[in-house]
Motif scaffolding. Structure first.
Motif, short mmCIF file in Angstrom:
data_model
loop_
_atom_site.label_atom_id
_atom_site.label_comp_id
_atom_site.label_asym_id
_atom_site.label_seq_id
_atom_site.Cartn_x
_atom_site.Cartn_y
_atom_site.Cartn_z
N SER A 41 32.83 1.60 3.95
CA SER A 41 33.71 0.88 4.97
C SER A 41 33.92 1.98 6.33
O SER A 41 34.00 1.92 7.46
CB SER A 41 34.50 0.01 4.86
N GLU A 64 38.85 -0.96 12.68
CA GLU A 64 39.94 -1.30 12.66
C GLU A 64 40.33 -2.42 11.49
O GLU A 64 41.19 -2.20 11.05
CB GLU A 64 40.71 -1.75 14.16
N LEU A 65 39.48 -3.21 11.64
CA LEU A 65 39.65 -4.31 10.63
C LEU A 65 39.40 -3.56 9.16
O LEU A 65 40.21 -3.92 8.31
CB LEU A 65 38.46 -5.49 10.85
N SER A 66 38.65 -2.73 9.00
CA SER A 66 38.28 -2.03 7.88
C SER A 66 39.50 -1.25 7.45
O SER A 66 40.07 -1.38 5.94
CB SER A 66 37.18 -1.10 7.98
N ASP A 67 40.28 -0.49 8.09
CA ASP A 67 41.59 0.10 7.89
C ASP A 67 42.49 -0.86 7.23
O ASP A 67 43.17 -0.59 6.20
CB ASP A 67 42.09 0.71 9.00
N ALA A 68 42.78 -1.92 8.08
CA ALA A 68 43.90 -3.08 7.31
C ALA A 68 43.22 -3.64 6.02
O ALA A 68 44.21 -3.59 5.06
CB ALA A 68 43.71 -4.05 8.22
N VAL A 69 42.11 -3.93 5.87
CA VAL A 69 41.59 -4.55 4.38
C VAL A 69 41.57 -3.38 3.42
O VAL A 69 42.09 -3.60 2.41
CB VAL A 69 40.11 -4.92 4.72
N ASN A 70 41.15 -2.02 3.59
CA ASN A 70 41.13 -1.05 2.86
C ASN A 70 42.57 -0.81 2.37
O ASN A 70 42.66 -0.38 1.24
CB ASN A 70 40.58 0.34 3.54
N PRO A 122 32.15 -4.77 9.24
CA PRO A 122 33.57 -4.94 9.60
C PRO A 122 33.67 -3.63 10.69
O PRO A 122 33.14 -2.84 10.43
CB PRO A 122 34.43 -4.57 8.16
N THR A 123 34.63 -3.90 11.55
CA THR A 123 35.09 -2.90 12.59
C THR A 123 35.93 -1.83 11.89
O THR A 123 36.56 -2.23 11.01
CB THR A 123 35.68 -3.63 13.73
N GLN A 126 30.14 -8.09 1.32
CA GLN A 126 30.18 -7.41 2.67
C GLN A 126 28.87 -6.63 2.97
O GLN A 126 28.24 -6.43 3.87
CB GLN A 126 31.25 -6.31 2.83
#
Length: 232
Positions: free
Chosen positions: A175, A112-118, A109-110, A102
């Motif tokens: 992130s 919103e996407l970062s929160d899900a991945v994190n 990453p956005t 990354q």
């Protein structure tokens, strides 16, 4: 092996007692029994001695079997923990590799996407940390029960897992801050690169090399455990 030495020691002591007894001068009347009643008393005493010897031998055998069974069960738990640890750590290693990719990527990453991945990354870190704690507790139990020291082998194993967790944790912070706080993001990025350099130094930059390296570290612990069981 230890039991064989005990048997040989007992034989040697019996032989020594016989040699000493043979040098003691006794009158022939010492062996003369005055009545049948005295004869049965002598035989009863001898039977008691034999019974005590047999009981002692059986107790020693039972203790050896119990200890061997306990050692085998403890070894089974450690080996199971090693395999579980390997699976969890390699999952976290995968997220560490993802973190480095990354940083090198053009698109960030956005939020919103970062929160899900994190959230997924943090769950993997927690599972690997828990697997490491279980393994540490079992190795401490082995050290206490077997009087063996696994510090040298385990240090390198935990070093691998620590680097995985540190890279992944640094990525989570990066992130969350790269679009808000450039200084914190810069420190997080530096942390990712610093801890990942350990994998580069040990040639663990791809999955195949990483799992080979980890298995080699874990095999040293397995060999120590196998040697203990063979010597028991």
């Amino acid at each position: 092996m230890r039991r064989d030495w005990v048997v040989w020691l007992g034989c040697f002591l019996l032989f020594g007692c016989g040699a000493v007894w043979a040098q003691v001068p006794l009158k022939t009347s010492f062996f003369v029994i005055d009545s049948v009643h005295d004869l049965f008393e002598v035989l009863g005493a001898l039977a008691t001695v034999v019974a005590v010897c047999v009981a002692a031998a059986n107790i020693n055998t039972w203790k050896h079997q119990v200890n061997a069974s306990a050692d085998l069960e403890l070894a089974r738990k450690v080996v199971t923990a090693l395999y579980r640890y390997k699976d969890k750590i390699m999952t976290t290693w995968g997220w560490a590799e993802f973190s480095v990719e990354q940083l090198h990527g053009d698109e960030k990453p956005t939020p919103e996407l970062s929160d899900a991945v994190n959230e997924t990354i943090q769950a993997s870190i927690d599972e690997s940390d828990n697997a490491a704690l279980v393994l540490k507790d079992l190795l401490l139990e082995c050290q206490s029960a077997w009087r063996l020291n696994f510090d040298i082998e385990s240090t390198f194993v935990y070093m691998f897992s620590d680097r995985c967790s540190l890279v992944a944790k640094s990525y989570i912070l990066w992130s969350r801050t790269y679009h808000l706080d450039s200084q914190v993001a810069a420190r997080s990025e530096k942390s990712i690169r610093t801890h990942w350099s350990w994998f580069e130094k040990n040639k663990c930059e791809n999955y195949s090399d990483a799992i080979t390296h980890l298995e080699r570290l874990l095999s040293k612990l397995e060999r120590r455990i196998e040697e203990k069981l063979l010597l028991s």
